[in-house]
Write an enzyme that holds these catalytic residues in place. Sequence first.
Site, PDB file in Angstrom:
ATOM      1  CE  LYS A 128      -3.985  -2.071  -0.013  1.00 15.62           C
ATOM      2  NZ  LYS A 128      -4.885  -2.013  -1.201  1.00 15.62           N
TER       3      LYS A 128
ATOM      4  CB  SER B 227      -3.365 -10.828   2.447  1.00 16.93           C
ATOM      5  OG  SER B 227      -2.243 -10.044   2.792  1.00 16.93           O
TER       6      SER B 227
END
Length: 309
Positions: free
Chosen positions: A47, A269
């Site tokens: 991110k 994830s």
Amino acid sequence: MSASSAPAHPPVFDLIGHTPLMPLRFAAEGLTVWAKAEFLNPSGSIKDRLARCLIEDAEARGLLRPDSIILECSSGNTGISLAMVGAAKGYQVHIAMSDTASIERRHLMHQLGAEVHLFKATKGYATGINLTLELAAREPRYFLPRQFENPINARDHEEGTAVEILEQTGGRVDAFVAGYGTGGTLVGCGRGLRRQCPNVRVFAMEPAEAAMLSGECPCCHLIEGIAGGYVPPLLVGANLDGIVKIASGEAVSMARRLSREFGLLVGTSSGGNVAAALRLARELGPDARVVTVLCDRAERYYSTPLFDH
């Protein structure tokens, strides 16, 4: 430091992106998948790319003032990345985050100077998004990056992450698979890879317990940061070749396996992504080059089942 006195290009920005692409050879399965080490970005997740591009774009378009406050809904990683970018650029950052997200993420945001607004996610991400809209309506200094719908999100991966993957693979990618939170990585990398590899197959990984793209109802799962009970606008109508459903237990087991067999301290994830890539490699054959991403570091999961032993 205020935004007016901050450097236009902070030194930490030079650490974002250009992450290695590693071959992960699974001896027991006789298969290799390729994983991009996005946990090596400076705040520890993929991110960082998103936070940098959204803020630089907003500055270029005159949407940020020195007294602006960046406000976003995040499950954690985007919040940490925005807090890092805000600190480097001199902006205040406020993050709306579910009270079920791991406490470590909250601590990291606070360490970077951000303020966290906790909410009960009765409607998944939609609850937090609505909260940011309500807060922004009352405070004109708030700037909303709108990560779930901002096309810059996907475009940055199309022009950045995908180009890096193509350079690192010599232009040969047979399949790409990734989970989705905003959908930016999946959509952007898919578009960028197809430009040079028109036959590449693009798959979404989603929790088996919350397979919304498969038309099922969302439910609780343990893969933080993805499939938050909400199909993001960036993913609506995306050109996908299929969906790989991974159970939470499989994602946790693979994340532990990545730590213990490969020395890679990554989160759930990442475990889900690699489990999906390995399944695709098994289906497509040992010669297929299947690429995925290792999204973030394991340290932000200390209080989650990933560290239950």
